[in-house]
Design a protein around this motif. Structure first.
Motif, short mmCIF file in Angstrom:
data_model
loop_
_atom_site.label_atom_id
_atom_site.label_comp_id
_atom_site.label_asym_id
_atom_site.label_seq_id
_atom_site.Cartn_x
_atom_site.Cartn_y
_atom_site.Cartn_z
N ALA A 1 4.15 -2.61 -4.75
CA ALA A 1 3.98 -3.68 -3.77
C ALA A 1 2.83 -4.60 -4.12
O ALA A 1 2.52 -5.53 -3.37
CB ALA A 1 3.76 -3.07 -2.39
N THR B 1 4.18 3.92 -5.31
CA THR B 1 4.74 3.06 -4.27
C THR B 1 3.82 1.88 -4.01
O THR B 1 4.28 0.74 -3.85
CB THR B 1 4.94 3.86 -2.97
N GLY B 2 2.52 2.16 -3.97
CA GLY B 2 1.57 1.08 -3.74
C GLY B 2 1.60 0.05 -4.86
O GLY B 2 1.59 -1.16 -4.61
N ASN C 1 3.64 3.41 -14.56
CA ASN C 1 4.11 2.19 -13.93
C ASN C 1 4.61 1.20 -14.99
O ASN C 1 4.03 0.14 -15.20
CB ASN C 1 3.00 1.55 -13.09
N ILE D 1 2.58 9.71 -6.41
CA ILE D 1 3.75 9.05 -5.82
C ILE D 1 3.29 7.99 -4.81
O ILE D 1 3.89 6.92 -4.69
CB ILE D 1 4.72 10.08 -5.20
N LEU D 2 2.20 8.27 -4.10
CA LEU D 2 1.66 7.27 -3.17
C LEU D 2 1.25 6.02 -3.93
O LEU D 2 1.55 4.89 -3.52
CB LEU D 2 0.45 7.84 -2.41
N PRO E 1 -4.22 0.79 1.40
CA PRO E 1 -3.44 1.66 2.30
C PRO E 1 -3.03 2.97 1.62
O PRO E 1 -3.12 4.03 2.23
CB PRO E 1 -2.20 0.83 2.64
N ALA E 2 -2.63 2.89 0.35
CA ALA E 2 -2.24 4.10 -0.37
C ALA E 2 -3.43 5.03 -0.52
O ALA E 2 -3.31 6.25 -0.36
CB ALA E 2 -1.66 3.75 -1.74
N LEU F 1 -0.65 4.78 -12.99
CA LEU F 1 -0.82 3.62 -13.87
C LEU F 1 -0.10 3.85 -15.19
O LEU F 1 0.52 2.95 -15.75
CB LEU F 1 -2.30 3.36 -14.12
N ILE G 1 -6.59 -4.81 -8.43
CA ILE G 1 -5.55 -3.83 -8.10
C ILE G 1 -6.00 -2.86 -7.02
O ILE G 1 -5.34 -2.70 -5.99
CB ILE G 1 -5.13 -3.05 -9.37
N THR H 1 5.79 8.35 1.51
CA THR H 1 4.88 7.24 1.25
C THR H 1 4.81 6.29 2.44
O THR H 1 4.33 5.18 2.30
CB THR H 1 5.33 6.46 0.01
N ILE I 1 -4.12 6.93 2.76
CA ILE I 1 -3.22 8.07 2.99
C ILE I 1 -3.50 9.20 2.01
O ILE I 1 -3.53 10.37 2.40
CB ILE I 1 -1.76 7.62 2.88
N ALA J 1 2.00 3.79 2.92
CA ALA J 1 1.27 3.55 1.68
C ALA J 1 1.31 2.06 1.29
O ALA J 1 0.56 1.62 0.45
CB ALA J 1 1.84 4.39 0.55
#
Lengths: 282, 318
Positions: B204, B200-201, B117, B196-197, B234-235, B114, B228, A277, B238, A280
């Protein structure tokens, strides 16, 4: 936090969420569970059309024993290890060097070299295939573990350098300046100052590269043939033709082939996800 | 009286420092770069150029290569008086299918992220198990799915048969459905990766902003779309990069699940290239290289876009 934490919802919402979770997981992993089920069934079940029912007997040991003792599987697993471990060491070593050079120093061509590494990463394998195969043959390394290792090291260095360089960039620069003022030689700064701080990055890259290389199939097919150098991903097709339609053995073989990266993932989960990640989050 | 020790020691040696010591800071990066750059040039950069060169030749990989100019491309793309290579046409459209449908992994991954999470007991284990398919090699994923799709006895047919749906010859045996069946298999690990990306996003995401938006009465879809998702940019970038690359690299699954069939209907460019260059029908390296070059140009559009975005970031960081 989004969505609204379930703890703030009604009791019934909480209960249904908790109940739905395992259900969703089973649904998600259904194809895998099916294979796991296949791998403990006796061969007779498939002949009788009992594909998905309860196994008529529990044959875990005889099926997996077959894989380990009466096929080329151990040989292929060994080859996979011999390919994967040197590649991990080589790619991580080379990319720490490159990452250090590109992350610490300002010089002309720095960004250009960095972008060369990134761009090379995105290239389709097929455009490298014919020349790399040729090069490997001309070095006398076709169908050898070494031939695969050299290529993998070179290719993975691209991705790893991207990772290392960004990681080193985020380290506190005054540390390096302080060392310079002390008159520490540059390579010593790398060895004694930067490298110890890179441990998390080294671990993350090691597990990632391990998984990528273990799971590689394309290059295994292009650069090797036969059991003396082929890794398990390519070997499994040979294994499958040996046990054609013996689903219990083929699934046991697949599970064995898939296991090492899975084990790696569960042991080093934190590093693995940190590596995947990268970028990310800003 | 001795002076303070820190500075003088270096000062005293200054006049007789060697050439290397004087230029140390300028030289070191190049010494560190020699080996990695040499490896990368030999195995990645130079071969790209060689492939271009080979694509202008007719070559069986052993004897002399004969220069044929644009012949390979004419035959492939149907330029001049040639008809377009039908296999190439199929492969190209399949590549487009892969590209478009593979992108579904992004919203699907977001959806699962989602869903997961939350903080309930054991959620960490759930997250890792949902991620599981990505760790397994594509070869095994391909095998698993080809058994899942088995005609008559496969789990997929049992489920669809329950709804009265029947696909003639099984999913992978029918030219109309085979490619979609393989893409679905590919989406499985790819969705896990995107998930998974996004997890992690989501970790944050700025909770103050979310609370503020909540006070303003935003919730559900509006919250997701306006608060959101912009923070997940960024996620998403990628996820987009890895999904596009994954789609264009698709080879393992096709090779394992159908080997290009039935009737060549599941070929993509990467597979067709491999087939032309190294199959039992003879080694046609020049023609294969030409296919690879076309694939490279399709990829190049995306590569330039990715690099441009990253370049913007780099400039911003300075």
């Amino acid at each position: 936090m989004f969505p609204t934490p379930i703890a703030k919802r009604s009791r019934s919402a909480q209960l249904s969420y908790q109940a739905f979770l395992p259900l969703a997981l089973i649904l998600w992993l259904l194809p895998l569970l099916a294979v796991a089920l296949f791998s403990v069934k006796p061969g007779a079940d498939f002949a009788n059309g009992n594909y998905w029912g309860i196994p008529s007997s529990f044959d875990l040991f005889s099926n997996y024993g077959m894989v380990f003792f009466e096929s080329n599987m151990p040989r292929y697993l060994m080859n996979s290890l011999l390919i994967t471990i040197p590649t991990v060491i080589g790619a991580v070593a080379l990319s720490s060097l490159a990452g250090f050079a590109l992350g610490i120093y300002k010089f002309r061509g720095n960004l250009l070299i960095f972008f060369m590494f990134i761009a090379g990463n995105f290239v389709p394998f097929q455009i490298l295939m014919v020349p790399v195969r040729d090069l490997t043959i001309s070095m006398g390394l076709y169908d050898s573990v070494m031939g695969l290792v050299l290529f993998h090291v070179a290719f993975q260095t691209g991705f790893c350098t991207l990772f290392m360089r960004n990681f080193i960039r985020a380290l506190p620069y005054p540390l390096i300046e302080a060392a310079r003022v002390e008159g520490v030689a540059e390579w010593r700064i790398f060895w004694y100052v930067v490298l110890p701080l890179m441990k998390p990055a080294l671990a993350a890259l090691a597990v990632l590269v391990f998984t990528f290389i273990w799971n590689d199939y394309f290059w295994a097919v292009v650069l090797t043939q036969g059991p003396n150098a082929q890794p398990v991903t390519a070997g499994i097709t040979e294994f499958n033709s040996q046990f054609r339609a013996a689903y219990h053995l083929m699934s046991a073989g697949s599970i064995v082939a898939a296991l090492p990266p899975v084990a790696m993932f569960f042991l080093m989960q934190k590093h693995f996800i940190a590596g995947l990640t990268l970028g990310a989050v800003k | 009286m001795s002076v303070s020790p820190a500075v003088p020691t270096t000062h005293a040696r200054q006049p007789n420092r060697g050439w290397y010591r004087r230029n140390e800071i300028a030289l070191t990066p190049w010494l560190f770069l020699i080996l990695p750059v040499a490896f990368f040039l030999t195995y990645v950069v130079v071969p790209i150029g060689q492939s271009f060169w080979i694509s202008f030749h007719q070559w069986d990989g052993l004897g002399e290569a004969t220069w044929v100019g644009m012949d390979n491309y004419n035959r492939l793309l149907g330029l001049g008086d040639q008809n377009i290579d039908r296999k190439f046409e199929t492969s190209f459209w399949n590549n487009i299918r892969w590209l478009v449908l593979y992108l579904l992994a992004i919203p699907m991954g977001l959806f699962i992220a989602l869903f997961l999470n939350q903080t309930v007991t054991g959620i960490r284990l759930y997250k890792s198990l949902f991620f599981f398919p990505f760790v397994i090699s594509q070869v095994v994923v391909g095998l698993v799915f080809s058994w899942f799709y088995l005609p008559n006895v496969g789990l997929f047919e049992i489920i669809t048969g329950f709804f009265g749906l029947e696909i003639r010859g099984g999913v992978l045996g029918n030219p109309d459905t085979a490619t979609y069946g393989i893409i679905a298999a590919g989406l499985w690990p790819q969705t896990a990766y995107c998930m998974i990306l996004y997890l992690t996003g989501l970790n944050a995401v700025d909770s103050e902003q979310v609370e503020a938006a909540r006070l303003d009465g935003a919730k559900g879809w509006r919250m997701l779309w306006f608060v959101i998702i912009p923070q997940l940019k960024p996620a998403t970038f990628i996820a987009f990069v890895v999904t596009i690359i994954g789609a264009l690299r698709s080879f393992d699954l096709i090779s394992i699940m159908t080997n290009g069939g039935p009737f060549g209907s599941t070929r993509v460019l990467s597979f067709y290239m491999f087939e032309e260059s190294l199959s039992e029908f003879g080694f046609r390296m020049g023609y294969g290289a030409a296919i690879a070059v076309v694939l490279f140009f399709i990829m190049l559009g995306f590569i330039v876009y990715f690099l441009w975005s990253m370049w913007q970031d780099e400039k911003g960081a300075r």
